[in-house]
Design an enzyme around this catalytic site. Structure first.
Site, mmCIF file in Angstrom:
data_model
loop_
_atom_site.group_PDB
_atom_site.id
_atom_site.type_symbol
_atom_site.label_atom_id
_atom_site.label_comp_id
_atom_site.label_asym_id
_atom_site.label_seq_id
_atom_site.Cartn_x
_atom_site.Cartn_y
_atom_site.Cartn_z
ATOM 1 N N SER A 1 25.535 33.043 39.713
ATOM 2 C CA SER A 1 24.738 32.942 40.724
ATOM 3 C C SER A 1 25.245 32.890 42.237
ATOM 4 O O SER A 1 24.577 33.337 43.088
ATOM 5 C CB SER A 1 24.150 31.444 40.567
ATOM 6 O OG SER A 1 25.264 30.291 40.645
ATOM 7 N N GLU A 2 26.684 32.792 42.371
ATOM 8 C CA GLU A 2 27.071 33.201 43.498
ATOM 9 C C GLU A 2 28.536 33.751 43.426
ATOM 10 O O GLU A 2 29.471 33.005 42.795
ATOM 11 C CB GLU A 2 27.176 31.872 44.447
ATOM 12 C CG GLU A 2 25.811 31.181 44.734
ATOM 13 C CD GLU A 2 24.908 32.138 45.738
ATOM 14 O OE1 GLU A 2 25.344 32.867 46.292
ATOM 15 O OE2 GLU A 2 23.886 31.533 45.850
ATOM 16 N N THR A 3 28.704 34.618 44.370
ATOM 17 C CA THR A 3 30.396 34.844 44.428
ATOM 18 C C THR A 3 30.793 34.718 46.157
ATOM 19 O O THR A 3 30.041 35.203 47.054
ATOM 20 C CB THR A 3 30.428 36.509 44.212
ATOM 21 O OG1 THR A 3 30.264 36.536 42.893
ATOM 22 C CG2 THR A 3 32.032 36.844 44.367
#
Length: 269
Positions: A43-45
Site C-alpha cells: 500500500s505504501e513505500t
C-alpha cells in the site's frame, strides 16, 4: 541499496500494515520512485534521505502507493522511524520533512514509536449517492476530512457490520479523492480498543489498507468527541489487523504503535 519491508502497528510479523522502506542519499527522479513502489506493490513505500544539520527537519520523507504519491501516510512513517532506530541511524525524536509539513516520530524504551501528526478537520456531509450500496451497509453518518487526507469517514451501525463489509471497490473509487474509512464503536468496553475501522482506497490503487495511521488523525477527534476522552485505541483491519493508540492534542494527534522488520535485502535497480 538496502530495501526493507516493515510490518507497522504490530509487534509480530505478518500482521499490521506492511510498508517498503528505502533510505537514500537523495531522491532520484519521480519515475524511478514510482517504479520501485509499483515493484514493491504494497500500500505504501517510503523513501527518505538525511537533511543538513540545523534545519527544521532531520530527514526528507515521501510516500508512494503502487500508482501514485500521497500527501500523508502514518504506517510508512512508523516503518521508516523503526528502521532508523533499529539500525542505530537515529535515536530519540526524528523530524521528517513531508508534503504535510514536519512530522516527528519519537522512539520509547519499550519499542513503541509515537508520531506527531496534524489533526484532521471533520465536515458533516449528506449521504453521498451510492455510498451505502457500494459499502453494502446502512450508513449512520458521513464526514469529509482535511485536504491532506481526502477520505470519507463513514460511521456504521456496529462493529460486526464493519468487520463483515465486502465493498464494491469499483463503485467506491468514484466516491472519494483518496479513500473511505468505515468505522463503529467497539462492541464491548473491555476488549482492549475503543473503536474499529477498515480503510478502502481504490482511488489510489489499494482496495483495502490494513492499518491506516493517517486515517486516525480523523478517527481520533471523531471518537474522542463521542467518548469525551483524549486517549483512545483503534483496531483496524480485515484479513490483517493492528492497533493504533491515539492521543488528541488540539490541532495535533499523537499516533503510537510498534513495528517489526520482516525482510531486509538489496534492491538491484
Amino acid at each position: 541499496m538496502r530495501i526493507r519491508i516493515v510490518d507497522a502497528f504490530t509487534d509480530r510479523p505478518f500482521s499490521g500494515n506492511p510498508a517498503g522502506v528505502l533510505l537514500l542519499d537523495s531522491f532520484p527522479d519521480d519515475a524511478w520512485l514510482r517504479q520501485v513502489a509499483a515493484e514493491v506493490n504494497l500500500s505504501e513505500t517510503a523513501f527518505a534521505h538525511p537533511l543538513p544539520a540545523g534545519g527544521d527537519a532531520d530527514w526528507a520523507l515521501r510516500w508512494f502507493t503502487p500508482t501514485t504519491e500521497v500527501d500523508m501516510c502514518g504506517h510508512a512513517t512508523l516503518a521508516t522511524a523503526h528502521v532508523l532506530h533499529s539500525t542505530g541511524t537515529a535515536d530519540g525524536t526524528v523530524r521528517f520533512a513531508t508534503r504535510s509539513g514536519v512530522l516527528a516520530a519519537t522512539a520509547e524504551a519499550d519499542g513503541t514509536i509515537t508520531m506527531d501528526f496534524p489533526t484532521s478537520s471533520l465536515t458533516l456531509l449528506p449521504l453521498p449517492d451510492g455510498l451505502a450500496k457500494a459499502l453494502g451497509a446502512e450508513v449512520v453518518a458521513v464526514h469529509d476530512t482535511a485536504a491532506h487526507i481526502g477520505d470519507l469517514v463513514v460511521e456504521l451501525r456496529d462493529e460486526a457490520t464493519v468487520r463483515s463489509l465486502a465493498p464494491d471497490f469499483v463503485a467506491l473509487k468514484a466516491l472519494s479523492s483518496r479513500g473511505v474509512i468505515a468505522t463503529a464503536a467497539a462492541e464491548r468496553p473491555d476488549c482492549g480498543y475503543d473503536f474499529v475501522s477498515r480503510g478502502f482506497f481504490p482511488a489510489v490503487g489499494i482496495d483495502e489498507d490494513p492499518v491506516t495511521g493517517s486515517a486516525h488523525t480523523a478517527l481520533a477527534p471523531y471518537w474522542s468527541a463521542r467518548f469525551g476522552r483524549e486517549d483512545l485505541t483503534g483496531f483496524q483491519g480485515g484479513a490483517r489487523t493492528g492497533l493504533v493508540r491515539t492521543r488528541l492534542r488540539g490541532d495535533r494527534t499523537l499516533l503510537t504503535g510498534k513495528a517489526v522488520t520482516v525482510i531486509d535485502g538489496d534492491l538491484h535497480a
